[in-house]
Design a protein around this motif. Structure first.
Motif, PDB file in Angstrom:
ATOM      1  N   SER A   1      -5.556  -8.692   5.631  1.00 14.61           N
ATOM      2  CA  SER A   1      -4.286  -9.282   5.903  1.00 14.61           C
ATOM      3  C   SER A   1      -3.302  -9.940   5.467  1.00 14.61           C
ATOM      4  CB  SER A   1      -4.180  -8.286   7.546  1.00 14.61           C
ATOM      5  OG  SER A   1      -4.585  -6.819   7.600  1.00 14.61           O
TER       6      SER A   1
ATOM      7  N   VAL B   1      -7.449  -1.027   8.866  1.00 13.28           N
ATOM      8  CA  VAL B   1      -5.769  -0.827   8.360  1.00 13.28           C
ATOM      9  C   VAL B   1      -5.457  -1.748   8.114  1.00 13.28           C
ATOM     10  CG1 VAL B   1      -3.586  -0.305   9.895  1.00 13.28           C
ATOM     11  CG2 VAL B   1      -5.372   0.763   9.943  1.00 13.28           C
TER      12      VAL B   1
ATOM     13  N   HIS C   1       5.854  -4.554  -5.308  1.00 13.00           N
ATOM     14  CA  HIS C   1       4.561  -3.730  -4.845  1.00 13.00           C
ATOM     15  C   HIS C   1       3.362  -4.351  -3.921  1.00 13.00           C
ATOM     16  CE1 HIS C   1       0.372  -1.355  -6.538  1.00 13.00           C
ATOM     17  NE2 HIS C   1       0.000  -2.339  -6.348  1.00 13.00           N
TER      18      HIS C   1
ATOM     19  N   GLU D   1       5.171  -3.308  -0.520  1.00 19.51           N
ATOM     20  CA  GLU D   1       4.426  -2.304  -0.659  1.00 19.51           C
ATOM     21  C   GLU D   1       3.056  -2.683  -0.312  1.00 19.51           C
ATOM     22  OE1 GLU D   1       5.932   1.362  -2.607  1.00 19.51           O
ATOM     23  OE2 GLU D   1       5.539  -0.102  -3.737  1.00 19.51           O
ATOM     24  N   MET D   2       2.492  -3.184  -0.029  1.00 20.65           N
ATOM     25  CA  MET D   2       0.679  -2.976   0.040  1.00 20.65           C
ATOM     26  C   MET D   2       0.781  -4.160   1.013  1.00 20.65           C
ATOM     27  SD  MET D   2      -1.346  -2.294  -2.746  1.00 20.65           S
ATOM     28  CE  MET D   2      -3.343  -3.192  -2.212  1.00 20.65           C
ATOM     29  N   TRP D   3       1.461  -4.752   1.760  1.00 25.57           N
ATOM     30  CA  TRP D   3       1.995  -5.555   2.407  1.00 25.57           C
ATOM     31  C   TRP D   3       2.626  -4.424   3.807  1.00 25.57           C
ATOM     32  CZ3 TRP D   3       0.673  -8.755   6.701  1.00 25.57           C
ATOM     33  CH2 TRP D   3       1.571  -9.201   7.511  1.00 25.57           C
ATOM     34  N   LEU D   4       3.035  -4.239   2.956  1.00 22.82           N
ATOM     35  CA  LEU D   4       3.634  -2.680   4.488  1.00 22.82           C
ATOM     36  C   LEU D   4       2.628  -2.063   5.082  1.00 22.82           C
ATOM     37  CD1 LEU D   4       7.360  -2.778   3.810  1.00 22.82           C
ATOM     38  CD2 LEU D   4       6.075  -3.919   5.493  1.00 22.82           C
ATOM     39  N   ASN D   5       2.310  -1.375   4.034  1.00 19.23           N
ATOM     40  CA  ASN D   5       1.126  -0.108   4.120  1.00 19.23           C
ATOM     41  C   ASN D   5      -0.524  -0.322   4.395  1.00 19.23           C
ATOM     42  OD1 ASN D   5       3.705   1.914   4.024  1.00 19.23           O
ATOM     43  ND2 ASN D   5       4.145   1.566   1.976  1.00 19.23           N
ATOM     44  N   GLY D   6      -0.636  -2.155   3.653  1.00 16.61           N
ATOM     45  CA  GLY D   6      -2.404  -1.890   3.840  1.00 16.61           C
ATOM     46  C   GLY D   6      -2.795  -1.049   2.228  1.00 16.61           C
ATOM     47  N   SER D   7      -3.734  -1.876   2.491  1.00 21.54           N
ATOM     48  CA  SER D   7      -4.716  -1.363   1.536  1.00 21.54           C
ATOM     49  C   SER D   7      -5.849  -0.994   1.794  1.00 21.54           C
ATOM     50  CB  SER D   7      -5.164  -2.177   0.066  1.00 21.54           C
ATOM     51  OG  SER D   7      -6.333  -3.305   1.194  1.00 21.54           O
TER      52      SER D   7
ATOM     53  N   ARG E   1       0.532  -5.478   7.362  1.00 27.58           N
ATOM     54  CA  ARG E   1       1.251  -5.822   8.188  1.00 27.58           C
ATOM     55  C   ARG E   1       0.883  -4.789   9.644  1.00 27.58           C
ATOM     56  NH1 ARG E   1       5.519  -4.171  11.273  1.00 27.58           N
ATOM     57  NH2 ARG E   1       7.945  -5.574  12.171  1.00 27.58           N
ATOM     58  N   LYS E   2       0.470  -3.786   9.368  1.00 32.08           N
ATOM     59  CA  LYS E   2       0.229  -2.629  10.239  1.00 32.08           C
ATOM     60  C   LYS E   2      -1.492  -3.421  11.062  1.00 32.08           C
ATOM     61  CE  LYS E   2       1.421   1.388   8.576  1.00 32.08           C
ATOM     62  NZ  LYS E   2       1.077   2.954   7.990  1.00 32.08           N
TER      63      LYS E   2
END
Length: 292
Positions: free
Chosen positions: A117, A190, A174, A177-183, A193-194
């Motif tokens: 994360s 999860v 991108h 978005e990866m940081w906010l939504n996870g991969s 950020r989450k």
């Protein structure tokens, strides 16, 4: 201890004003500082990465985070290591203790969820710093709602609480978005950020390992560490700001547009970067022109 030119200039002005005041009020008959000259302050060029070095740095942070297929669209990076002439090497500031863990395998050979994360966070921060040229204080002050993915812009609060809107490119978008939504996919963990978010997080875009709004010292440490990993000259977040401005001007951006993007109140401040571009042009000229 040596005195910097700017400090000497301020002291000289203070001495001149004092003796001028004393003469005007008949404290002294003549002004002994009337002919005292203000020392000339040399105009130091800001330290910047060249485009190959910036591309290498972005590739490293993306690789560490597992951000695939979103490399910066810049010149191909070769194996030579180009130095940063005239750059002042800043004091090494420790990064987030868990940030380096993203590069170190756990007992089972895989980094922890927290480390993964933080790697996503670090990639998003470095990409955004370079893409927008914002100050480190402006980065840490960003909230989730300040990011507009539709228009790919960030609402930034700068000096004097002045707000401006700055654009960013696809790679930075991108990474954010990866940081906010996870991969994590499917039943995977999860991430992003989450995974770090807790009651201390609020609306902060970037979080520290304990979930609170990230500290500027941590951001500086991340940039130092990533620069070392990429094999590029040691830089600070502010040097990424300088690099972004220089590369924009090299690419043909208008000086006024760059001024607005960086949040400079004076065009004179932005014009410093044209001097950097000229120095780079002279260096390339000397290397490429047969009669240089």
């Amino acid at each position: 201890m040596a005195t910097h030119g700017s400090s000497m200039a301020r002291k000289t002005v203070a001495v001149r004003r004092f003796f001028a005041w004393a003469q005007q009020h008949d404290v002294i008959g003549t002004d002994p500082a009337a002919t005292l000259m203000t020392p000339k302050i040399p105009s130091a060029l800001p330290a910047v990465l060249n485009e190959k070095q910036a591309a290498r740095l972005m590739e490293v942070v993306d690789d560490d985070a597992g951000v695939e297929g979103k490399k910066t669209a810049m010149a191909t990076v070769d194996d030579d290591s180009v130095g940063l002439d005239g750059a002042d090497v800043r004091d090494q500031i420790p990064a987030d203790p868990q940030s380096k863990a993203a590069q170190k395998p756990e007992d089972q050979g895989e980094p922890s969820r927290e480390a993964r994360s933080l790697a996503l966070r670090d990639a998003a921060m470095v990409e955004l710093l370079y893409a927008t040229g914002i100050r480190v204080a402006e980065l840490t002050a960003l909230n989730v709602g300040d990011i507009d993915f539709v228009n790919r812009t960030a609402r930034v609060t700068g000096k004097g609480d002045k707000q401006r809107v700055v654009p960013f490119g696809v790679p930075a978008g991108h990474a954010i978005e990866m940081w906010l939504n996870g991969s994590g996919a499917g039943d995977g963990p999860v991430l992003g950020r989450k995974a770090l978010c807790n009651q201390r997080s609020g609306d902060a875009l970037f979080l520290g390992a304990r979930g609170g709004r990230i500290d500027q010292r941590v951001v500086r440490g991340v940039v130092h560490d990533k620069a070392a990993e990429a094999g590029v000259p040691d830089i600070s977040p502010h040097a990424l700001r300088h690099s972004a401005a220089t590369h924009l001007l090299d690419g043909g951006a208008d000086l006024r547009q760059v001024q607005e993007m960086l949040g400079h109140s004076s065009l004179k401040t932005t014009q410093r970067y044209t001097h950097v571009s000229i120095e780079q042009l002279k260096a390339r000229y000397s290397q490429a022109f047969p009669r240089a």
